[in-house]
Write a protein that holds these residues in place. Structure first.
Motif, PDB file in Angstrom:
ATOM      1  N   ALA A   8       0.836  -1.203   0.000  1.00 44.19           N
ATOM      2  CA  ALA A   8       0.000   0.000   0.000  1.00 44.19           C
ATOM      3  C   ALA A   8       0.868   1.250   0.000  1.00 44.19           C
ATOM      4  N   THR A   9       1.959   1.213   0.758  1.00 42.60           N
ATOM      5  CA  THR A   9       2.875   2.351   0.802  1.00 42.60           C
ATOM      6  C   THR A   9       3.527   2.566  -0.555  1.00 42.60           C
ATOM      7  N   VAL A  10       3.947   1.487  -1.216  1.00 48.05           N
ATOM      8  CA  VAL A  10       4.581   1.590  -2.541  1.00 48.05           C
ATOM      9  C   VAL A  10       3.590   2.163  -3.549  1.00 48.05           C
ATOM     10  N   ARG A  11       2.327   1.675  -3.527  1.00 51.01           N
ATOM     11  CA  ARG A  11       1.309   2.196  -4.451  1.00 51.01           C
ATOM     12  C   ARG A  11       1.065   3.684  -4.222  1.00 51.01           C
ATOM     13  N   THR A  12       1.037   4.110  -2.968  1.00 47.72           N
ATOM     14  CA  THR A  12       0.821   5.525  -2.654  1.00 47.72           C
ATOM     15  C   THR A  12       1.973   6.361  -3.167  1.00 47.72           C
ATOM     16  N   ARG A  13       3.190   5.887  -2.986  1.00 47.39           N
ATOM     17  CA  ARG A  13       4.361   6.643  -3.483  1.00 47.39           C
ATOM     18  C   ARG A  13       4.338   6.745  -5.007  1.00 47.39           C
ATOM     19  N   GLU A  14       3.960   5.668  -5.676  1.00 48.08           N
ATOM     20  CA  GLU A  14       3.876   5.701  -7.141  1.00 48.08           C
ATOM     21  C   GLU A  14       2.831   6.717  -7.594  1.00 48.08           C
ATOM     22  N   THR A  15       1.688   6.731  -6.921  1.00 52.67           N
ATOM     23  CA  THR A  15       0.626   7.677  -7.266  1.00 52.67           C
ATOM     24  C   THR A  15       1.085   9.108  -7.028  1.00 52.67           C
ATOM     25  N   LEU A  16       1.813   9.329  -5.934  1.00 50.29           N
ATOM     26  CA  LEU A  16       2.348  10.668  -5.659  1.00 50.29           C
ATOM     27  C   LEU A  16       3.376  11.081  -6.700  1.00 50.29           C
ATOM     28  N   ASN A  17       4.215  10.162  -7.124  1.00 50.64           N
ATOM     29  CA  ASN A  17       5.199  10.477  -8.172  1.00 50.64           C
ATOM     30  C   ASN A  17       4.518  10.836  -9.480  1.00 50.64           C
ATOM     31  N   THR A  18       3.437  10.115  -9.825  1.00 50.54           N
ATOM     32  CA  THR A  18       2.673  10.414 -11.038  1.00 50.54           C
ATOM     33  C   THR A  18       2.081  11.819 -10.949  1.00 50.54           C
ATOM     34  N   ALA A  19       1.498  12.164  -9.828  1.00 51.57           N
ATOM     35  CA  ALA A  19       0.921  13.498  -9.640  1.00 51.57           C
ATOM     36  C   ALA A  19       1.999  14.570  -9.725  1.00 51.57           C
ATOM     37  N   THR A  20       3.166  14.301  -9.156  1.00 58.31           N
ATOM     38  CA  THR A  20       4.276  15.272  -9.201  1.00 58.31           C
ATOM     39  C   THR A  20       4.736  15.482 -10.638  1.00 58.31           C
ATOM     40  N   ASN A  21       4.835  14.389 -11.388  1.00 54.97           N
ATOM     41  CA  ASN A  21       5.261  14.508 -12.796  1.00 54.97           C
ATOM     42  C   ASN A  21       4.255  15.319 -13.602  1.00 54.97           C
ATOM     43  N   HIS A  22       2.965  15.104 -13.373  1.00 52.83           N
ATOM     44  CA  HIS A  22       1.943  15.886 -14.085  1.00 52.83           C
ATOM     45  C   HIS A  22       2.012  17.353 -13.685  1.00 52.83           C
ATOM     46  N   TYR A  23       2.293  17.628 -12.430  1.00 49.04           N
ATOM     47  CA  TYR A  23       2.422  19.012 -11.968  1.00 49.04           C
ATOM     48  C   TYR A  23       3.600  19.695 -12.667  1.00 49.04           C
ATOM     49  N   LEU A  24       4.726  18.990 -12.762  1.00 49.40           N
ATOM     50  CA  LEU A  24       5.898  19.553 -13.452  1.00 49.40           C
ATOM     51  C   LEU A  24       5.602  19.786 -14.932  1.00 49.40           C
ATOM     52  N   SER A  25       4.805  18.901 -15.535  1.00 50.70           N
ATOM     53  CA  SER A  25       4.416  19.078 -16.938  1.00 50.70           C
ATOM     54  C   SER A  25       3.560  20.320 -17.113  1.00 50.70           C
ATOM     55  N   ILE A  26       2.694  20.591 -16.144  1.00 47.56           N
ATOM     56  CA  ILE A  26       1.847  21.790 -16.222  1.00 47.56           C
ATOM     57  C   ILE A  26       2.720  23.035 -16.174  1.00 47.56           C
ATOM     58  N   GLN A  27       3.760  23.000 -15.361  1.00 47.70           N
ATOM     59  CA  GLN A  27       4.633  24.167 -15.261  1.00 47.70           C
ATOM     60  C   GLN A  27       5.400  24.388 -16.560  1.00 47.70           C
ATOM     61  N   GLN A  28       5.721  23.291 -17.252  1.00 46.85           N
ATOM     62  CA  GLN A  28       6.435  23.431 -18.530  1.00 46.85           C
ATOM     63  C   GLN A  28       5.486  23.866 -19.647  1.00 46.85           C
ATOM     64  N   ARG A  29       4.237  23.348 -19.638  1.00 47.01           N
ATOM     65  CA  ARG A  29       3.236  23.697 -20.651  1.00 47.01           C
ATOM     66  C   ARG A  29       1.971  24.182 -19.944  1.00 47.01           C
ATOM     67  N   PRO A  30       1.943  25.430 -19.522  1.00 50.69           N
ATOM     68  CA  PRO A  30       0.824  25.910 -18.706  1.00 50.69           C
ATOM     69  C   PRO A  30      -0.533  25.883 -19.396  1.00 50.69           C
ATOM     70  N   GLY A  31      -0.602  25.978 -20.691  1.00 43.76           N
ATOM     71  CA  GLY A  31      -1.900  26.077 -21.370  1.00 43.76           C
ATOM     72  C   GLY A  31      -2.485  24.752 -21.784  1.00 43.76           C
ATOM     73  N   SER A  32      -1.828  23.642 -21.520  1.00 42.76           N
ATOM     74  CA  SER A  32      -2.293  22.341 -21.990  1.00 42.76           C
ATOM     75  C   SER A  32      -3.441  21.829 -21.124  1.00 42.76           C
ATOM     76  N   GLY A  33      -4.625  21.719 -21.706  1.00 45.54           N
ATOM     77  CA  GLY A  33      -5.798  21.238 -20.989  1.00 45.54           C
ATOM     78  C   GLY A  33      -5.680  19.769 -20.637  1.00 45.54           C
ATOM     79  N   ARG A  34      -5.036  18.998 -21.529  1.00 45.35           N
ATOM     80  CA  ARG A  34      -4.880  17.568 -21.285  1.00 45.35           C
ATOM     81  C   ARG A  34      -3.988  17.322 -20.069  1.00 45.35           C
ATOM     82  N   THR A  35      -2.913  18.085 -19.939  1.00 49.61           N
ATOM     83  CA  THR A  35      -1.992  17.928 -18.819  1.00 49.61           C
ATOM     84  C   THR A  35      -2.695  18.278 -17.507  1.00 49.61           C
ATOM     85  N   ILE A  36      -3.503  19.322 -17.530  1.00 47.02           N
ATOM     86  CA  ILE A  36      -4.238  19.726 -16.317  1.00 47.02           C
ATOM     87  C   ILE A  36      -5.233  18.640 -15.922  1.00 47.02           C
TER      88      ILE A  36
END
Length: 150
Positions: A8-36
């Motif tokens: 459960a801890t590993v799954r939570t960390r993976e989910t958090l890493n995915t969310a962090t990566n999407h957040y970084l993508s938003i910062q690189q491409r702020p206008g992308s609706g798909r990324t948001i």
């Protein structure tokens, strides 16, 4: 049980890493609706999969209280070693228990405060059936009963 908690801890960390990566993508491409939208979905997954929202996986063992066979093994309770030990220094009576003189002093103070109130005197006058002359006697009787039950 412990492996399920680790998974459960590993799954939570993976989910958090995915969310962090999407957040970084938003910062690189702020206008992308798909990324948001992907970021919002990842945040939703994080909120749903938090381990502290899940029922406990590892069961806690309860500890049993074991009584001693020897009754003298446990220390006897003494007021000198309790939370009341400072009362002897701090109380007006300088004792653990208030003596009668302290109760009488407090009763007298309470009585004088009561008879200062006009409303109390009116109630006493209504209860007295002998008029103003009997009010003094009525108050004395009440004082005796009050002191006896204080």
């Amino acid at each position: 049980d412990a492996t399920a908690a680790q998974q459960a801890t590993v799954r939570t960390r993976e989910t958090l890493n995915t969310a962090t990566n999407h957040y970084l993508s938003i910062q690189q491409r702020p206008g992308s609706g798909r990324t948001i939208a992907e970021f919002k979905r990842a945040i939703k997954d994080v909120n749903v999969s938090r381990p502290f929202f899940l029922p406990p996986i590892v069961k806690h063992r309860s500890l049993a209280v074991v009584a001693s066979e020897d009754p003298d093994a446990r220390a006897k309770w003494k007021i000198e070693n309790s939370v009341f030990a400072r009362r002897r220094l701090e109380a007006e009576s300088k004792e653990y228990f208030d003596p009668a003189r302290i109760f009488n002093k407090q009763a007298e103070l309470d009585w004088h405060n009561a008879i200062k109130k006009q409303r109390f005197l009116k109630v006493m006058a209504r209860a007295d059936d002998e008029g103003a002359a009997g009010l003094k006697e009525e108050m004395d009787e009440l004082l005796e009963a009050y002191q006896a039950h204080y």
